[in-house]
Design an enzyme around this catalytic site. Sequence first.
Site, short mmCIF file in Angstrom:
data_model
loop_
_atom_site.label_atom_id
_atom_site.label_comp_id
_atom_site.label_asym_id
_atom_site.label_seq_id
_atom_site.Cartn_x
_atom_site.Cartn_y
_atom_site.Cartn_z
N ASP A 175 0.81 -1.22 0.00
CA ASP A 175 0.00 0.00 0.00
C ASP A 175 0.84 1.27 0.00
O ASP A 175 2.07 1.23 0.17
CB ASP A 175 -0.96 0.00 1.20
CG ASP A 175 -0.28 -0.43 2.51
OD1 ASP A 175 0.96 -0.42 2.57
OD2 ASP A 175 -0.99 -0.76 3.46
N ASP A 210 -7.52 -2.79 14.03
CA ASP A 210 -8.91 -3.05 13.60
C ASP A 210 -8.99 -4.25 12.66
O ASP A 210 -10.03 -4.50 12.07
CB ASP A 210 -9.50 -1.79 12.93
CG ASP A 210 -8.72 -1.35 11.69
OD1 ASP A 210 -7.73 -2.03 11.33
OD2 ASP A 210 -9.10 -0.34 11.09
N GLU A 264 -9.53 -1.80 5.29
CA GLU A 264 -10.18 -1.56 6.58
C GLU A 264 -11.45 -2.40 6.71
O GLU A 264 -11.98 -2.88 5.70
CB GLU A 264 -10.53 -0.07 6.71
CG GLU A 264 -9.34 0.88 6.59
CD GLU A 264 -8.46 0.91 7.85
OE1 GLU A 264 -8.52 -0.03 8.66
OE2 GLU A 264 -7.69 1.87 7.99
N HIS A 313 -7.11 -4.68 9.91
CA HIS A 313 -6.79 -4.44 8.50
C HIS A 313 -5.53 -5.19 8.09
O HIS A 313 -4.64 -5.44 8.89
CB HIS A 313 -6.71 -2.94 8.16
CG HIS A 313 -5.54 -2.20 8.71
ND1 HIS A 313 -5.62 -0.88 9.10
CD2 HIS A 313 -4.25 -2.57 8.93
CE1 HIS A 313 -4.43 -0.49 9.53
NE2 HIS A 313 -3.58 -1.50 9.44
#
Length: 235
Positions: free
Chosen positions: A56, A125, A132, A127
């Site tokens: 990313d 979370d 996400e 990810h």
Amino acid sequence: MSRKAAEILAAQVIAKPDCVLGLATGSTPVGAYQQLIRWCREGILDFSHVKTVNLDEYKGLKPDNDQSYRYFMNQNLFSGINIRLENTHVPDGAEEDSGKACRDYDRVIEEAGGVDLQLLGIGHDGHIGFNEPSEYFSKGTSCVTLAERTIEANKRFFSSADEVPRRAYTMGIGSIMKAEKILIVVSGEDKAEITAKAFGGPVTPEVPASILQFHPDVTLVADKAALSKWKESGR
Ligand code: PGA
């Protein structure tokens, strides 16, 4: 943890010198990268035929921005090993046209011939990459809005939370799942809860990493603190 992760990455490079490594940023892989640099300097590892694709990049950051993931990879790994920079790939954060950036990166992954070994970290979370929690699993590269929790976690690298870009390009869950092998590294008590959820809970896009339960070849390398809650759960 870093040593074990480095051994798995090194074994891949030795077994297939022209392999494609999927790489990750964040604090977790830094120790493994340092070990790979040492082994390369000692002549144990040769990266001259290796290709890499990173997960990313922040949208809006140019490669020379010291908060960009391209800059991070150059600093933390590529400048220390004998890889050819043209064989290393990170989504183009400077590309304003999101559709183009995503299409281009899907083509990069395809032209590389697919990923042999994908290294992952996990966010608080759940990810992986910057995928996400969501109502569905993304397929190819997409432009995402970062969750507040991710902005909070990543602000430590910026002068303030306001400086953290809100958008990012990320390899899709579908692309990650196509990797031949996956290596996920997790460290610290603050990751214990999400590790238990991801590997001991239901598979759901609300916990993106949970999809890894369906991948046929995943290795989780973690320290004791990160595994503490998963052990307690007994699953
Ligand atoms: P970290 O990030 O290694 O800095 O904890 C992992 C992630 O957000 O994927």
